[in-house]
Enzyme design. Sequence first.
Site, PDB file in Angstrom:
ATOM      1  CE  LYS A  96      -3.586   2.546   2.708  1.00  0.00           C
ATOM      2  NZ  LYS A  96      -4.254   2.326   4.082  1.00  0.00           N
TER       3      LYS A  96
ATOM      4  CD  GLU B 122      -7.010   4.677   4.033  1.00  0.00           C
ATOM      5  OE1 GLU B 122      -6.006   4.366   4.647  1.00  0.00           O
ATOM      6  OE2 GLU B 122      -7.634   5.036   3.400  1.00  0.00           O
TER       7      GLU B 122
ATOM      8  CG  ASP C 261     -12.457   1.194   2.454  1.00  0.00           C
ATOM      9  OD1 ASP C 261     -12.756  -0.027   2.355  1.00  0.00           O
ATOM     10  OD2 ASP C 261     -11.929   2.322   2.576  1.00  0.00           O
TER      11      ASP C 261
ATOM     12  CD  GLU D  36     -13.053  -0.495   7.366  1.00  0.00           C
ATOM     13  OE1 GLU D  36     -12.545  -1.067   6.952  1.00  0.00           O
ATOM     14  OE2 GLU D  36     -13.174   0.553   8.122  1.00  0.00           O
TER      15      GLU D  36
END
Lengths: 703, 703
Positions: free
Chosen positions: A288, A292, A366, A394
């Site tokens: 990643k 973020e 997401d 999530e």
Amino acid sequence: MRHLRLVLLLASAAALHAEDGSRLWLRYDRIADEPLRAAYARILRQVHLVEDDGEDSTGHGSPTLRAARDELATGLAGLLGSAPTITVDQVFHRTHSPSARAAGFDLRFGPGGAVIEGSDDLEVLYGAFALLREVQTRVPVARLRLDSSPRIQRRILDHWDNLDGFVERGYAGSSLWDWADLPGRLDPRYRDYARANASVGINGVTLTNVNADPRVLTAPYLAKAAALADVFRPYGLRVYLTARFSAPLDIGGMKTADPRDPAVAAWWRAKADEIYRAIPDFGGFLVKANSEGEPGPQDYGGSHADGANLLADAVAPHGGIVLWRAFVYSPHDANDRTKQAYNEFQPLDGKFRDNVLLQIKNGPLDFQPREPFHPLFGAMPKTHLALEVQLTQEYLGQATFLAYLGPLYQECLESRTYRPGRDSTVASVIEASGAGGLSAIAGVANIGADRDWTGHPLSAANWYAFGRLAWDPALPSAAIAEEWVRQSFSNDPRVVQGLGAILMASRPAVVDGTMPLGLHHIMARGHHYGPGPWVDGGRPDWTAVYYHKADAEGLGFDRTAAGSNALGQYAPEVAQAWGDLATCPDDLLLWFHHVPWDYRMRSGRPMWDELCLRYQRGFEEVQAMARQWDGLQALVDPERFARVAALFRQQAEETAVWRDGCLQYFQQFSRRPLPPGVPAPAHDLAYYEAIDLRHMPGDPSGR
Amino acid sequence: MRHLRLVLLLASAAALHAEDGSRLWLRYDRIADEPLRAAYARILRQVHLVEDDGEDSTGHGSPTLRAARDELATGLAGLLGSAPTITVDQVFHRTHSPSARAAGFDLRFGPGGAVIEGSDDLEVLYGAFALLREVQTRVPVARLRLDSSPRIQRRILDHWDNLDGFVERGYAGSSLWDWADLPGRLDPRYRDYARANASVGINGVTLTNVNADPRVLTAPYLAKAAALADVFRPYGLRVYLTARFSAPLDIGGMKTADPRDPAVAAWWRAKADEIYRAIPDFGGFLVKANSEGEPGPQDYGGSHADGANLLADAVAPHGGIVLWRAFVYSPHDANDRTKQAYNEFQPLDGKFRDNVLLQIKNGPLDFQPREPFHPLFGAMPKTHLALEVQLTQEYLGQATFLAYLGPLYQECLESRTYRPGRDSTVASVIEASGAGGLSAIAGVANIGADRDWTGHPLSAANWYAFGRLAWDPALPSAAIAEEWVRQSFSNDPRVVQGLGAILMASRPAVVDGTMPLGLHHIMARGHHYGPGPWVDGGRPDWTAVYYHKADAEGLGFDRTAAGSNALGQYAPEVAQAWGDLATCPDDLLLWFHHVPWDYRMRSGRPMWDELCLRYQRGFEEVQAMARQWDGLQALVDPERFARVAALFRQQAEETAVWRDGCLQYFQQFSRRPLPPGVPAPAHDLAYYEAIDLRHMPGDPSGR
């Protein structure tokens, strides 16, 4: 003194061993129906394992063949009451010509017993698990022949596990990996984990969080990862690690991590060499980067391709791969967030090395309860594309809500992309990547140290479904659910049908109950568990108002050409169908359109009424699942029965909070009454806004 | 093509269910010896439960009596193959006169079956567990009569569990308490936890860390704690909570937490009322105040008595108590740290309310492998004193080292204080407090969410031993170890003797291998796992050099009158014996004396040689335990065998690191060679100093 005597006669003692779910779907309980058991036992008194490409010369079979033999012996002894005779044939091809059969296994039953033939020892193991599955699900095997090969090469579980035991977005306890214990002590669960994965064909595991701690690449941690790899190897489970792009600075003593600096490239090559000395079959890196807050090649003016190729070149000599995540979006990009990954990556098509896969989430945002498929699928024909889905929940009620995600995976895999070909689907896109020798699918694990592995007694179904669909994306998710129920609970037709129906109803119930009609990202901040349509302030693309855009006119994000034109990233066939209010499916309506409150829906109702009724339907669906479950009480063990019943009660309460909180909030804009059938909220809006949940598991901001 | 056929015949299938330790000592496996089983079954075909003070009028028995009945039914069905007939007699005392017998239970066997008579329903339950213990340990019961009553009233486990699931100094996974799940869902483990505690007489649990989060006192968390209390209640297990002294500010919206402010007192009273509405049998508060940064009454110029009495007055109307910890030491106090608690608390004797207990650690420092008893025991005759020990193994190798702590508890309980009476011991001091109606013992739990509850398969013995000794401090720890082995592993005499010997050897091995001869606090910083005699810098009383005081002359902390005179805090008999080098036991030598390197020990060897040989002996003791364990391989299940064997390997490696690191370090001062029999260290001192363990569990500084 008065006496009262109570005589309590006990019909039968309580079960000595409570059912704790730890055996997952590999229970192997004895077949109670005696004639049926005898019939299976007759057919299975002999099992022949045939490995087409045997290269073992020890005379004892490889560890993988021994694993197959042990599993069959244990499983059939449990199911049938006696273990079969198991023979192993290894067929050597003197000429090293291609194997007589393609990768995969062949399982057949005949008068001489069962024969499991595999293209290699791992395929034999997969065949052994397939045989056990057939018996556990009570398939009549007398004349069965099953020929099976995987459609996707790399079938990987991604663990978002930190080195301190915390699992980001994990709701089943702490990490399975006991780093302090490793490498010296090997928890028996590691082997059980490998068995469970092999039983559904999962062949890779990324041990660590994509928000990566570079220390996992240091020698002590590589020794720990190697110890895990040693346990996993007989089960065909390869280890992958997440690589923090700044590792050369963090742990390498370098001054830069610039992908174009030859010293950085040399550092990564040396690191890869070191890893492969410890783990000869290391799978590769998952990265990643520039997302973020994670470091990446753009910190040095490089592109994602520069970064991915840097790591790819390091592992290439060893046969390793790089899974580079497409989940990127910038705090400085004013574009609709759902457009940013496409904008960044699509122009790089053809720029990636052959051992790089771009790992793309199922949707462009997401892991919301429902998203359209990601527009990158089909849009990068010269790049290997991998699909990433979540097994963990999530945004989907975590381990409290039941959300069997097989239908979500299937919905995505079946989505028609119309690119590169007219018949293309997401499944064909990720499989087609395999024609060039590389294809992959990744699932973010829902697994932790809880005794039942996944927290909710029914959510191991997601683990199971992911593996089965990764092997064959064309398998119907309802059939997979049935398989799982039969093995994990019972073959009683009332359980098979009842629990199967509950599983299939569960994800729609979450969508309706929390974010219906294409609503998205309206959850509470931080833990992402309850409702939060009022979330505002701070970084705009982390708020709810950015996404639902409620105002006096209506609700929803206009992503047509008149709006952000995210639809322009899809093939024209898709963009046209979804761009027209008349042809856009209800389920994606508010994802792509800002819709007036009084817009007349297909149902004939105004959008506001439809929205309210969807929320109410979600609530009623949960109640209906709970009732169905109650009806199964006599047919399932008391431990799991009680736990699931309590979870449904909680889910119903939470779903009512979602309904009432969201409708109270949106009603400020719609200024319309609730339609008949939707009860008045129990509290005012301030009450719902003030709910402040603490210490939710899996929330990195709540630590 | 060449063919190789391997025929693998399986003698027997592997066991279907791996032994994971989750049943603890309540296994109830069928007695294999058929005549013995039949003999027990004859005697136990009837079990009569008699409650002397029955007040139940439902005709169904109380939940506690039902728990007793269920446990007997399940346990005896498992052990004997069939459940007995169980009858319940409740004897009502019309006059409400005192019960015919004192608190406790009476267990007797005769021709009519077994009779369990208890002073109340909980004592009947304890008797039921006692009966099962007798059968599980194969005691011949035909004419047995067992009359038992607890010597200490409050037998409490203290969990240092945070609300986010982290367990401070916990090495067995995350917290058992799933706060996000509560109160709606009740993990079946909660009941098993209560059963295990009741089986050894533990009757209280402090749910939360002494480094307290005030939010546990808010309504949502009280509802969660109440749900746990409801599960625990039938098993006689009361809930206690830790109270952060600043809670009136933190969660109460007050401007002060001054103990002398009437508004603060009113806040605590209201809070106590609220707690008792949720948990009618709430035990009380455990408080760490003005210690290691926690807030307390001294922040407002008040004393510890002011603080304790404030909370005591709040819970008094409900029958609650306050456990006020004596573990205090100040960064600003230049006194020897081991003296500070005595200095602060002794002058307050007589100042505490009747429902306050001062909770004192076994030793004056902090749970070191060996400490002298705390000088406060016996020094506060007008105050209720409670003993706090640890079950978890901070400073004792965590869950990697085997350290059966029964002997440590026994050593402390048996210690003669010579105060208030000549025959006083720590045990009699804490029991004597009970004469006034209040006595308590607390153990810091080693329990977490790991499947085997305690991380190391053998360290559940600490849980068991704590409960048994809390019930009867006079029980020999070796006998307790034997009981535990018989129930947890096997009644085979080779296992009983072999594993019993291993357990009894284990704590001396830790003392010798890490901090022999009275050395203390020389562990690594933060996680407190490995050696750190070189730890220096920062707050002095958190370093190692503060405690070992190694120099060219010798080693050890002079606590005689010539030094810190900590000995002056003990009774003269004690101070004299320990203050004289000639009579001070070797085990406490360096705790109380700065001893020259060439001091001639009782063994005739110079102190330096003795020190070296103790470290070496510790290492050899671990190797010996490992060898003994290896000899038991055929007699224990493969899962626990392998795990313990691996742990011993690791413990041997770590003990070698302790030996070599510490001797390398101290040799700088002694400037003497290693004596014969002690191998040269594998590495230089810099190597040991550079060991930097990361992500050790239970370390709050490593999060």
